[in-house]
Scaffold this motif. Structure first.
Motif, PDB file in Angstrom:
ATOM      1  N   VAL A 133      22.783   3.800  13.542  1.00 30.80           N
ATOM      2  CA  VAL A 133      23.380   3.773  12.211  1.00 30.80           C
ATOM      3  C   VAL A 133      23.287   5.168  11.615  1.00 30.80           C
ATOM      4  O   VAL A 133      22.243   5.822  11.714  1.00 30.80           O
ATOM      5  CB  VAL A 133      22.628   2.753  11.316  1.00 30.80           C
ATOM      6  CG1 VAL A 133      23.126   2.810   9.884  1.00 30.80           C
ATOM      7  CG2 VAL A 133      22.758   1.345  11.882  1.00 30.80           C
ATOM      8  N   THR A 134      24.363   5.637  10.991  1.00 29.39           N
ATOM      9  CA  THR A 134      24.377   6.995  10.452  1.00 29.39           C
ATOM     10  C   THR A 134      24.030   7.062   8.968  1.00 29.39           C
ATOM     11  O   THR A 134      23.688   8.124   8.460  1.00 29.39           O
ATOM     12  CB  THR A 134      25.754   7.650  10.657  1.00 29.39           C
ATOM     13  OG1 THR A 134      26.738   6.919   9.917  1.00 29.39           O
ATOM     14  CG2 THR A 134      26.136   7.679  12.141  1.00 29.39           C
ATOM     15  N   GLY A 135      24.157   5.931   8.266  1.00 32.62           N
ATOM     16  CA  GLY A 135      23.928   5.969   6.823  1.00 32.62           C
ATOM     17  C   GLY A 135      25.130   6.444   6.042  1.00 32.62           C
ATOM     18  O   GLY A 135      24.998   6.883   4.897  1.00 32.62           O
ATOM     19  N   HIS A 136      26.328   6.357   6.652  1.00 32.25           N
ATOM     20  CA  HIS A 136      27.581   6.717   5.981  1.00 32.25           C
ATOM     21  C   HIS A 136      28.394   5.445   5.765  1.00 32.25           C
ATOM     22  O   HIS A 136      28.707   4.736   6.724  1.00 32.25           O
ATOM     23  CB  HIS A 136      28.383   7.718   6.815  1.00 32.25           C
ATOM     24  CG  HIS A 136      27.642   8.993   7.054  1.00 32.25           C
ATOM     25  ND1 HIS A 136      27.882   9.799   8.133  1.00 32.25           N
ATOM     26  CD2 HIS A 136      26.655   9.595   6.344  1.00 32.25           C
ATOM     27  CE1 HIS A 136      27.079  10.851   8.092  1.00 32.25           C
ATOM     28  NE2 HIS A 136      26.322  10.743   7.014  1.00 32.25           N
ATOM     29  N   VAL A 137      28.735   5.152   4.534  1.00 35.43           N
ATOM     30  CA  VAL A 137      29.452   3.921   4.209  1.00 35.43           C
ATOM     31  C   VAL A 137      30.934   4.085   4.551  1.00 35.43           C
ATOM     32  O   VAL A 137      31.598   5.003   4.075  1.00 35.43           O
ATOM     33  CB  VAL A 137      29.270   3.569   2.718  1.00 35.43           C
ATOM     34  CG1 VAL A 137      30.109   2.349   2.335  1.00 35.43           C
ATOM     35  CG2 VAL A 137      27.794   3.306   2.427  1.00 35.43           C
ATOM     36  N   ASP A 138      31.438   3.174   5.386  1.00 31.69           N
ATOM     37  CA  ASP A 138      32.852   3.220   5.784  1.00 31.69           C
ATOM     38  C   ASP A 138      33.747   2.439   4.834  1.00 31.69           C
ATOM     39  O   ASP A 138      34.928   2.754   4.699  1.00 31.69           O
ATOM     40  CB  ASP A 138      33.019   2.659   7.203  1.00 31.69           C
ATOM     41  CG  ASP A 138      32.367   3.549   8.247  1.00 31.69           C
ATOM     42  OD1 ASP A 138      32.758   4.723   8.338  1.00 31.69           O
ATOM     43  OD2 ASP A 138      31.461   3.075   8.953  1.00 31.69           O
ATOM     44  N   ILE A 144      27.491  -4.637  13.050  1.00 35.11           N
ATOM     45  CA  ILE A 144      27.946  -4.048  11.791  1.00 35.11           C
ATOM     46  C   ILE A 144      26.735  -3.913  10.881  1.00 35.11           C
ATOM     47  O   ILE A 144      25.770  -4.684  11.000  1.00 35.11           O
ATOM     48  CB  ILE A 144      29.055  -4.891  11.130  1.00 35.11           C
ATOM     49  CG1 ILE A 144      29.760  -4.085  10.034  1.00 35.11           C
ATOM     50  CG2 ILE A 144      28.516  -6.221  10.596  1.00 35.11           C
ATOM     51  CD1 ILE A 144      31.094  -4.663   9.610  1.00 35.11           C
ATOM     52  N   THR A 145      26.770  -2.933  10.005  1.00 33.68           N
ATOM     53  CA  THR A 145      25.680  -2.726   9.057  1.00 33.68           C
ATOM     54  C   THR A 145      26.129  -3.179   7.675  1.00 33.68           C
ATOM     55  O   THR A 145      27.156  -2.723   7.173  1.00 33.68           O
ATOM     56  CB  THR A 145      25.275  -1.242   9.009  1.00 33.68           C
ATOM     57  OG1 THR A 145      24.993  -0.791  10.325  1.00 33.68           O
ATOM     58  CG2 THR A 145      24.052  -1.033   8.148  1.00 33.68           C
ATOM     59  N   LEU A 160      15.003   7.594  11.692  1.00 33.07           N
ATOM     60  CA  LEU A 160      14.458   7.347  13.026  1.00 33.07           C
ATOM     61  C   LEU A 160      13.759   8.594  13.555  1.00 33.07           C
ATOM     62  O   LEU A 160      14.250   9.709  13.412  1.00 33.07           O
ATOM     63  CB  LEU A 160      15.616   6.975  13.960  1.00 33.07           C
ATOM     64  CG  LEU A 160      15.310   6.579  15.395  1.00 33.07           C
ATOM     65  CD1 LEU A 160      14.525   5.269  15.430  1.00 33.07           C
ATOM     66  CD2 LEU A 160      16.615   6.435  16.180  1.00 33.07           C
ATOM     67  N   LYS A 161      12.587   8.391  14.172  1.00 35.46           N
ATOM     68  CA  LYS A 161      11.865   9.483  14.823  1.00 35.46           C
ATOM     69  C   LYS A 161      11.933   9.294  16.333  1.00 35.46           C
ATOM     70  O   LYS A 161      12.033   8.164  16.820  1.00 35.46           O
ATOM     71  CB  LYS A 161      10.396   9.508  14.369  1.00 35.46           C
ATOM     72  CG  LYS A 161      10.199   9.737  12.886  1.00 35.46           C
ATOM     73  CD  LYS A 161       8.712   9.735  12.543  1.00 35.46           C
ATOM     74  CE  LYS A 161       8.483  10.001  11.063  1.00 35.46           C
ATOM     75  NZ  LYS A 161       9.032   8.939  10.207  1.00 35.46           N
ATOM     76  N   LEU A 162      11.872  10.400  17.062  1.00 37.59           N
ATOM     77  CA  LEU A 162      11.871  10.302  18.514  1.00 37.59           C
ATOM     78  C   LEU A 162      10.686   9.450  18.970  1.00 37.59           C
ATOM     79  O   LEU A 162       9.558   9.646  18.530  1.00 37.59           O
ATOM     80  CB  LEU A 162      11.781  11.695  19.147  1.00 37.59           C
ATOM     81  CG  LEU A 162      13.046  12.556  19.066  1.00 37.59           C
ATOM     82  CD1 LEU A 162      12.779  13.939  19.636  1.00 37.59           C
ATOM     83  CD2 LEU A 162      14.207  11.902  19.806  1.00 37.59           C
ATOM     84  N   THR A 200      18.327   2.760  12.413  1.00 36.45           N
ATOM     85  CA  THR A 200      18.531   1.647  13.333  1.00 36.45           C
ATOM     86  C   THR A 200      19.075   0.401  12.650  1.00 36.45           C
ATOM     87  O   THR A 200      19.448  -0.552  13.319  1.00 36.45           O
ATOM     88  CB  THR A 200      17.207   1.260  14.020  1.00 36.45           C
ATOM     89  OG1 THR A 200      16.314   0.706  13.034  1.00 36.45           O
ATOM     90  CG2 THR A 200      16.552   2.450  14.681  1.00 36.45           C
ATOM     91  N   GLY A 201      19.098   0.388  11.325  1.00 42.07           N
ATOM     92  CA  GLY A 201      19.526  -0.803  10.609  1.00 42.07           C
ATOM     93  C   GLY A 201      18.447  -1.860  10.519  1.00 42.07           C
ATOM     94  O   GLY A 201      18.715  -3.003  10.161  1.00 42.07           O
ATOM     95  N   ILE A 202      17.200  -1.501  10.830  1.00 44.67           N
ATOM     96  CA  ILE A 202      16.071  -2.420  10.673  1.00 44.67           C
ATOM     97  C   ILE A 202      15.362  -2.055   9.364  1.00 44.67           C
ATOM     98  O   ILE A 202      14.717  -1.009   9.262  1.00 44.67           O
ATOM     99  CB  ILE A 202      15.092  -2.327  11.859  1.00 44.67           C
ATOM    100  CG1 ILE A 202      15.819  -2.633  13.163  1.00 44.67           C
ATOM    101  CG2 ILE A 202      13.929  -3.288  11.650  1.00 44.67           C
ATOM    102  CD1 ILE A 202      16.440  -4.007  13.246  1.00 44.67           C
TER     103      ILE A 202
END
Length: 205
Positions: free
Chosen positions: A101-106, A141-142, A90-92, A3-5
């Protein structure tokens, strides 16, 4: 998914070369809650837990960092003593407090301005041309794993994009963002929804 938190700041305590790089990261998590094979975002990079130990509040976990990951992330990130923003996957049922957020750096951006404004920190970041279409005023943006709202966007003459962010005191204290200085490199991940919208627009065109 994340989530970016940011939930904790960790510190790289050991770096080993085993073909790929293995980093051991100290953190305040409970090791019982870090399963082998689980994902943890480390300053915006999704990595897999390959070992863990310690005790609740004083734990550690190990991750393997490939050469590709090192090449595509912020300069000097994978060094002993480096502080990292941490978020477990993240959990349900978890609250979605930031954005998906996917955790993939663009891209890797560079801090152009870091100054105090009214108690908060104003950051201006320059980013490469290829992500410019995905950075929008009031969009998400992350930055180093933290979900942030873009305040201003300026397209530079060289094709790069420069965008401004406001880091409130709380965010500055619970993440590494409050200690960023001008010239620092940061990991950037664009909003996944913006990515899909851009693709849909391209196909329609």
């Amino acid at each position: 998914m994340f989530t970016g938190i940011i939930t904790a700041i960790g510190t790289i305590s050991k770096v080993e070369q085993r073909g790929d790089m293995r980093c051991t990261i100290r953190c305040p998590f409970d090791p019982a809650g870090m399963a082998i094979g689980a994902s943890i975002a480390c300053s915006g990079v999704c990595l897999t837990v390959v070992d863990r130990g310690g005790e609740a509040g004083d734990a550690w976990f190990a991750v393997d960092v490939s050469g590709e990951t090192v090449a595509r992330t912020a300069k000097d990130q994978w060094t002993q003593g480096r502080a990292l923003n941490l978020e477990q996957a993240l959990k349900l049922g978890d609250e979605l407090g930031g954005h998906m957020v996917t955790g993939h750096v663009d891209a890797v951006g560079r801090v152009a301005i870091a100054r105090n404004e009214g108690g908060s920190t104003r950051l201006e970041i320059r980013a490469p041309q290829d992500i410019a279409p995905f950075v929008a005023e009031k969009g998400s943006i992350t930055v180093d794993g933290a979900s942030l709202t873009v305040n201003e966007v300026h397209d530079e003459d060289d094709g790069q994009v420069r965008f401004a962010l406001n880091i409130i005191p709380h965010t500055g204290e619970v993440t590494t963002l409050g200690k960023l200085t001008e010239g620092a490199s940061v990991n950037l991940e664009i909003d996944v929804l913006a990515r899909y919208l851009k693709r849909m627009q391209a196909l329609r065109g």
